[in-house]
Design an enzyme around this catalytic site. Structure first.
Site, short mmCIF file in Angstrom:
data_model
loop_
_atom_site.label_atom_id
_atom_site.label_comp_id
_atom_site.label_asym_id
_atom_site.label_seq_id
_atom_site.Cartn_x
_atom_site.Cartn_y
_atom_site.Cartn_z
N ASP A 151 -5.32 11.06 8.97
CA ASP A 151 -4.09 10.42 9.41
C ASP A 151 -3.59 10.97 10.74
OD1 ASP A 151 -3.33 8.42 7.45
OD2 ASP A 151 -3.32 10.10 6.03
N GLU A 158 0.86 -1.18 0.00
CA GLU A 158 0.00 0.00 0.00
C GLU A 158 0.89 1.22 0.00
OE1 GLU A 158 -3.05 -0.21 3.01
OE2 GLU A 158 -3.25 1.97 3.00
#
Lengths: 273, 413
Positions: free
Chosen positions: A60, A49
């Site tokens: 995030d 990923e």
């Protein structure tokens, strides 16, 4: 058959769950990143990923935010990230690559152009964090035409009423966000993941990957037994951060140290006792 | 383009600029709900709760009560006689929203959202703030309604808006400085979204401007539209007719949409939104999203954004912390494309000049944000006919800016 489908079929045949490391493109600089990427398959990455850096990564946590900042400082762009993947594909045609990022860089490039360039570079799937199914239509057409998989995020807050709609156009695999929170902060319990996996499997036959908050080989192992794959991100990019000098430049041992961590996590997933 | 066809149908069945957003939260191409899946169910819950609340007479009664007795509405519509004489052109009225409790228009919106949060059974409030006006308003209503409050504020803004930081703390709020990214309003908003994702069950996010994911742009606009509704009644009482021109400053654009919205279907009323040109739009150091940006997706909505060719968000610059944001509310982006509102801008220098002019001529110290709107008035009104009626929204007072302005002007404090 897509690389992702083939990889998950192979994992099933091997009778084990997969391991998916997350790395941020260009972190900490383009050449070091290319070396990390090149080494990931041998270190045990079943799927890779790649985070596409964005100035405002609102989903995030601090570690991946910092990785994105380092990457942008090093000149990261979506276009450049796709070129790196094109290079990687010259020597590796098996390991699936999934891009994870935010919509604006894709929108700026143009959905159709992006889909075509990404597919041609060798990208397999796409996770667009801030594009829920309700907003996905303009990207879905081009991405599906180009043959890329749309990997859907499912959260603990996604209820049963909402699930069918979220799963509707999903392909490749399902990504279960194991905590209600941002990346790399709190750690989920294996019980909560088991419950979620049970619920999700009633709604889909797609492979199930679990991420957000998985840091140790032990938890990665436990997760990969319940789900079809475990994703580890923050712990990996933190290892990058731990190998930088005071000016943010890569120290000599960085690549080995990061790959060593990835190896220990993937060994954890492969352990069967 | 589809956009030309998006003169949507109003409930009355005529073409209207006031009917948006549509069911998916869009104003033409702009708006929407670009949030992570974790937040999506919550966003839908807020939408449902808001749509129920605005039909509930008890909710509306509480709004009216607190607006009248706590915020101090209606705010006056004041004929700025000396300013008008000084410029020698259009007749200038100031809508005095700086006289609201907490010193700006922000109270109108926060009251509505905190009442909504209580209805939803939420027990914790978070907010982002730039200049600190929205943070102060949120801290104020959280004190009044006894709800714990966390305010995210860019570390740069914490420094340049120290008086408001102190006010929020006195009101019992926790102020968390944000050190990521450019350390200003956009980063505070990222941090607000991160907090919300991690506390979905008990927390309500009070967004301070008419931006963010649907239903916020609509909801904030509705709460701020009290400005325009009052203005309509007041100008008719004073002059016997509607104004010719409305002028307001724009960061996210909540005070502007509040003033403009009730007049959007009055074709003869022209409107100017004044963005912050910072050191000049041509220098790249500015906050004029429409003047110098392109459509993009940030903070839950599609709108005009300052960004580079790779879609990375650019840092905004303005002397005014409240306008220092690289985006703008999606309804403004739509109104700009439709040509219904004209978007102009004013520089730091022009705003500082207007700040001083207003103080000396009218005895009103404006906030640096409406000083931008005033800068446009100073530039433009003198060339207009004397029978032209202009309303400018004085959306905040300048107490918070006194030290920063004195520093810019080299005044000893």
């Amino acid at each position: 058959m897509s690389r992702l489908s083939k990889r998950f079929d192979d994992l099933k045949a091997e009778g084990r769950g997969g391991f998916i490391p997350f790395v941020t493109a260009y972190d900490p600089d383009i050449n070091t990143f290319k070396k990390i990427l090149a080494g990931l398959p041998e270190a045990g990455a079943d799927v890779i990923e790649i985070g596409v850096p964005f100035t405002d990564p609102a989903a995030d946590g601090p570690s991946i935010q910092a990785a994105g900042q380092r990457a942008l400082k090093a000149g990261a762009s979506l276009k450049g990230t796709l070129e790196i993947i094109r290079d990687f594909r010259k020597t590796n045609n098996e390991t699936p690559i999934v891009l994870m990022g935010y919509f604006n860089p894709i929108y700026r490039m143009g959905c159709e152009k992006f889909a075509n360039v990404a597919a041609e570079a060798g990208v397999d799937g796409l996770i667009t964090v801030d594009l829920p199914p309700e907003e996905e239509e303009e990207l879905r057409g081009p991405v599906q035409s180009a043959g890329l998989d749309i990997v859907r995020l499912i959260a603990p807050t996604t209820d049963d009423n909402r699930l069918p709609n979220v799963l509707k156009h999903a392909s490749g695999f399902i990504y279960y966000v194991s905590i209600a929170g941002i990346t790399g902060t709190t750690t989920p319990t294996i019980d909560s993941i088991e419950l979620a996996a049970k619920r999700l499997r009633k709604h889909t036959k797609l492979p199930l990957a679990v991420g957000f908050g998985i840091r140790t080989p032990e938890l990665a192992n436990a997760v990969s037994r319940t789900a079809d794959a475990a994703v580890v991100g923050s712990a990996v990019v933190e290892r990058v951060a731990a190998n930088l000098d005071a000016n943010g430049n890569a120290l000599p041992g960085l690549v080995d140290d990061v790959l060593h961590l990835v190896k220990s996590l993937s060994d954890g997933v492969r352990t069967r006792s | 383009m589809i956009l030309k066809a998006v003169l949507t149908m109003s409930p009355e069945g005529v073409n209207s600029f006031r009917a948006g957003p549509d069911e998916s939260g869009r104003f033409g191409l702009f708006g929407g709900r670009y949030v992570a899946e974790t937040l999506m169910p919550l966003i839908l819950e807020v939408e449902q709760a808001y749509h129920n609340a605005r039909k509930d007479p008890e909710f509306l009664r509480l709004m009216d009560y607190y607006l009248a007795h706590y915020v101090g509405r209606p705010s006056p519509l004041y004929f700025a006689e000396r300013l008008t004489a000084h410029l020698g052109g259009a007749k200038i009225y100031l809508k005095r929203d700086e006289l609201n409790h907490t010193g700006s228009h922000k109270a109108n919106n926060v009251l509505g959202q905190v009442l909504l949060a209580k209805r939803m059974g939420k027990t914790r409030i978070i907010a982002e703030t730039g200049a600190g006006q929205h943070g102060v308003a949120t801290a104020t209503f959280c004190a009044l309604f006894d709800i714990p409050c966390v305010v995210y504020m860019g570390a740069t803004d914490v420094e340049r808006q120290a008086p408001n930081v102190a006010r929020m703390k006195l009101l019992g709020a926790e102020v968390r400085p944000v050190t990521s990214g450019s350390r200003t309003l956009k980063d505070a908003m990222n941090e607000g979204l991160r907090d919300w994702v991690a506390h979905v069950h008990d927390t309500y996010y009070v967004i301070g401007t008419a931006a963010g994911p649907h239903p916020y742009p609509e909801m904030v606009r509705d709460f701020q539209s009290v400005i325009g509704r009052e203005t309509r009644e007041q100008i008719i009482a004073a002059e016997g007719r509607l104004p010719d021109t409305l002028i307001a400053c724009i960061g996210g654009g909540s005070n502007a949409i509040g003033l403009f919205h009730p007049f959007l279907d009055d074709q003869d009323v022209e409107m100017f939104g004044v963005e912050a040109a910072g050191r000049g739009v041509e220098t790249g150091e500015h906050a004029a999203a429409i003047g110098g940006g392109k459509p993009g997706v940030l903070h839950g909505n599609r709108t005009y954004l300052l960004q580079d060719d790779d879609g990375q968000i650019a840092e905004a610059h303005s002397i005014s912390a409240g306008l220092d944001y690289p985006g703008i509310g999606p309804e403004h982006s739509w109104l700009a494309q439709q040509g219904r509102v004209q978007y102009v801008n004013a520089t730091d220098e022009e705003a500082l000049e207007a700040f001083q002019t207003c103080a000396r001529l009218e005895g009103i110290i404006p906030a640096l944000e409406p000083a931008h709107a005033l800068a446009f008035v100073l530039r433009w009104a003198g060339s207009q006919p004397k029978d032209k009626l202009v309303v400018m929204n004085m959306c905040g007072r300048g107490d918070k800016d006194v030290f920063a302005v004195a520093q810019h002007l080299g005044l000893p404090i």
